[in-house]
Design a protein around this motif. Structure first.
Motif, PDB file in Angstrom:
ATOM      1  N   ALA A 296      13.478 -49.801  12.444  1.00  0.00           N
ATOM      2  CA  ALA A 296      12.256 -50.361  11.844  1.00  0.00           C
ATOM      3  C   ALA A 296      11.580 -51.350  12.794  1.00  0.00           C
ATOM      4  O   ALA A 296      10.348 -51.386  12.901  1.00  0.00           O
ATOM      5  CB  ALA A 296      12.585 -51.033  10.510  1.00  0.00           C
ATOM      6  N   CYS A 297      12.381 -52.152  13.495  1.00  0.00           N
ATOM      7  CA  CYS A 297      11.785 -53.165  14.378  1.00  0.00           C
ATOM      8  C   CYS A 297      11.162 -52.552  15.629  1.00  0.00           C
ATOM      9  O   CYS A 297      10.110 -53.013  16.087  1.00  0.00           O
ATOM     10  CB  CYS A 297      12.817 -54.221  14.745  1.00  0.00           C
ATOM     11  SG  CYS A 297      13.208 -55.282  13.340  1.00  0.00           S
ATOM     12  N   ALA A 298      11.783 -51.498  16.169  1.00  0.00           N
ATOM     13  CA  ALA A 298      11.188 -50.827  17.328  1.00  0.00           C
ATOM     14  C   ALA A 298       9.831 -50.245  16.938  1.00  0.00           C
ATOM     15  O   ALA A 298       8.846 -50.341  17.694  1.00  0.00           O
ATOM     16  CB  ALA A 298      12.122 -49.726  17.849  1.00  0.00           C
ATOM     17  N   VAL A 299       9.774 -49.662  15.742  1.00  0.00           N
ATOM     18  CA  VAL A 299       8.512 -49.100  15.265  1.00  0.00           C
ATOM     19  C   VAL A 299       7.481 -50.217  15.047  1.00  0.00           C
ATOM     20  O   VAL A 299       6.323 -50.109  15.460  1.00  0.00           O
ATOM     21  CB  VAL A 299       8.730 -48.292  13.962  1.00  0.00           C
ATOM     22  CG1 VAL A 299       7.390 -47.907  13.349  1.00  0.00           C
ATOM     23  CG2 VAL A 299       9.570 -47.047  14.238  1.00  0.00           C
ATOM     24  N   GLY A 300       7.921 -51.310  14.394  1.00  0.00           N
ATOM     25  CA  GLY A 300       7.012 -52.431  14.150  1.00  0.00           C
ATOM     26  C   GLY A 300       6.433 -52.966  15.457  1.00  0.00           C
ATOM     27  O   GLY A 300       5.233 -53.249  15.555  1.00  0.00           O
ATOM     28  N   LEU A 301       7.284 -53.080  16.456  1.00  0.00           N
ATOM     29  CA  LEU A 301       6.816 -53.593  17.752  1.00  0.00           C
ATOM     30  C   LEU A 301       5.802 -52.628  18.382  1.00  0.00           C
ATOM     31  O   LEU A 301       4.803 -53.056  18.977  1.00  0.00           O
ATOM     32  CB  LEU A 301       8.017 -53.809  18.689  1.00  0.00           C
ATOM     33  CG  LEU A 301       7.718 -54.554  19.979  1.00  0.00           C
ATOM     34  CD1 LEU A 301       7.170 -55.951  19.702  1.00  0.00           C
ATOM     35  CD2 LEU A 301       8.977 -54.659  20.850  1.00  0.00           C
ATOM     36  N   THR A 302       6.029 -51.336  18.222  1.00  0.00           N
ATOM     37  CA  THR A 302       5.071 -50.347  18.736  1.00  0.00           C
ATOM     38  C   THR A 302       3.723 -50.484  18.032  1.00  0.00           C
ATOM     39  O   THR A 302       2.664 -50.408  18.669  1.00  0.00           O
ATOM     40  CB  THR A 302       5.631 -48.917  18.561  1.00  0.00           C
ATOM     41  OG1 THR A 302       6.797 -48.798  19.377  1.00  0.00           O
ATOM     42  CG2 THR A 302       4.621 -47.864  18.968  1.00  0.00           C
TER      43      THR A 302
END
Ligand code: PLP
Length: 409
Positions: A296-302
């Protein structure tokens, strides 16, 4: 395999709880600002999962991050450091007035975390507070859990779920005198106002922007009385308003801010941010199994980096102005139906006249026939929430489709 022959609404309803009034279409794929149903019919998506699919559907950057991260590491416990979580938290604190972040999975959970933080701050820092009270606004929306539905100032969401939580009190939105009176009335014996929790722009409540004068008064009275000011930016935040955060339209900073919907671009994530002075949640006092996982955090950062890299805030402002100007034209063309258009950036509401018999849901149904997805914000407001990547041509196309739908009334 096509799902055309597989999709059967009766079979769906036989097993899925009836918690939504569903429109009679089933969506199966999307690209950019468009989605297709199981019969292959195309729609312009001006709902975006309710202000969620920031980058639209199947955005290449999201596809790449999702694919890479699931192959690398998707979930581990918060018992260990998660670098992607740190990176997203750093981005959010670098791009806001807040200092610390707690991650969860939804808007309601972010608000629950804020409510717990408020109460712990009241009990441990303002330690004379036996009964901290949270002021929230009438017509607000803060979620569906028991605490957040109590915070939500709309009886229709609370009916049949009594007893509600203690410690909430409702004030009319944008009303300076009412907040002063509430703070004075509540200050008695062992109870006092500990926080004001409010949306910078009310989304579900009818797309009502906050008044800067009211909000600067809120900030002042909170400062004078050691009251925490909490902004629920679950819907309006993450660039939807044309600025990264709704509070930037109001000229005041919150002490606590909640985010969710647009933050993961459609992958579930929520966040509660606070300033250092009220960062009182210590180990063991709050947690979430899934909250802040690497995926979820990798996606949020993207999502965050794409907003910045592709200059999407500028697009939101320009497309928002274009949309409001086109909708002003629609009001002139259908003066018996519409009252006004209001909003910030790409969160806009078109209000239907009180005296008109037409409801928002009837227009939404007709727009679906014309190939345009819209969502009501109450019985008399149509809400427009396209992905933030929406183009000039797509705005024109959406308003043309709306015009066609309206000509049927
Ligand atoms: C949608 C919404 C929530 C609730 O978020 P969920 O992810 O559905 O729990 C809370 N506050 C506001 C302002 C919202 O628009």
């Amino acid at each position: 395999m096509s799902t055309e022959n597989l999709f059967d609404p009766d079979l769906f309803n036989a097993s899925v709880m009836n918690t939504y009034g569903r429109f009679d279409i089933a969506l199966e794929k999307g690209k950019g600002c468009r989605v297709w149903d199981t019969n292959g019919k195309e729609y312009l998506d001006f709902v975006a999962g309710i202000a969620t699919c920031t980058l639209g559907h199947a955005h290449p950057a999201l596809v790449e991050t999702v694919t890479k991260q699931i192959q690398k590491l998707h979930h581990v416990s918060n018992l260990y450091y998660i670098p992607e979580q740190g990176a997203l938290a750093n981005w959010l604190t670098d791009h806001s007035c807040l200092d610390k972040v707690f991650f969860c999975n939804s808007g309601a959970e972010a608000n629950e975390a804020a409510i717990k933080l408020i109460r712990k701050y009241a009990h441990t820092v303002l330690d004379f507070l036996e009964k901290p009270v949270i002021l929230t606004a009438k017509a607000s929306f803060h979620g569906r859990t028991l605490a957040t539905v109590t915070a939500t100032g709309q009886p229709k969401y609370q009916k049949d779920f009594e007893p509600l939580m203690e410690g909430f009190y409702y004030i009319p939105y944008n009303d300076i005198e009412a907040v002063d009176n509430a703070i004075a009335d509540i200050d008695e014996g062992n109870q006092r106002v500990a926080a004001v929790m409010i949306e910078p722009l009310q989304g579900e409540g009818g797309v009502r922007p906050g008044n800067p004068e009211y909000f600067s008064h809120l900030r002042k009275i909170c400062d004078e009385n050691q009251i925490l000011l909490v902004f629920d930016e679950v819907q309006v935040g993450m660039g939807r308003s044309g600025k990264l955060w709704g509070y930037e339209h109001l000229g005041v900073e919150p002490d606590i801010l909640t985010s969710a919907k647009g933050l993961g671009g459609g992958i579930p994530i929520g966040a509660m941010l606070c300033k250092d002075f009220c960062d009182v949640l210590s180990p063991g006092t709050h947690a979430s199994t899934f909250g802040g996982n690497p995926f979820a955090c990798a996606v949020g950062l993207t999502v965050c980096e794409t907003l910045e890299k592709d200059n999407l805030l500028e697009n939101v402002e320009q497309r928002g102005e274009q949309l409001r100007s086109k909708l002003t034209g629609i009001i002139s063309k259908y003066p018996d139906i519409f009252e006004e258009v209001r909003g910030w950036g790409l969160i806009n509401g078109l209000e239907i006249k009180e005296e008109s018999k037409i409801t928002s849901i009837e227009i939404v149904n007709q727009a679906i026939i014309e190939g345009l997805l819209l969502v009501p914000a109450g019985p008399k407001v149509l809400r427009f929430l396209p992905p933030l990547i929406v183009s000039e041509a797509e705005i024109n196309e959406a308003v043309d489709k709306l015009d066609k739908a309206l000509s049927k009334f």
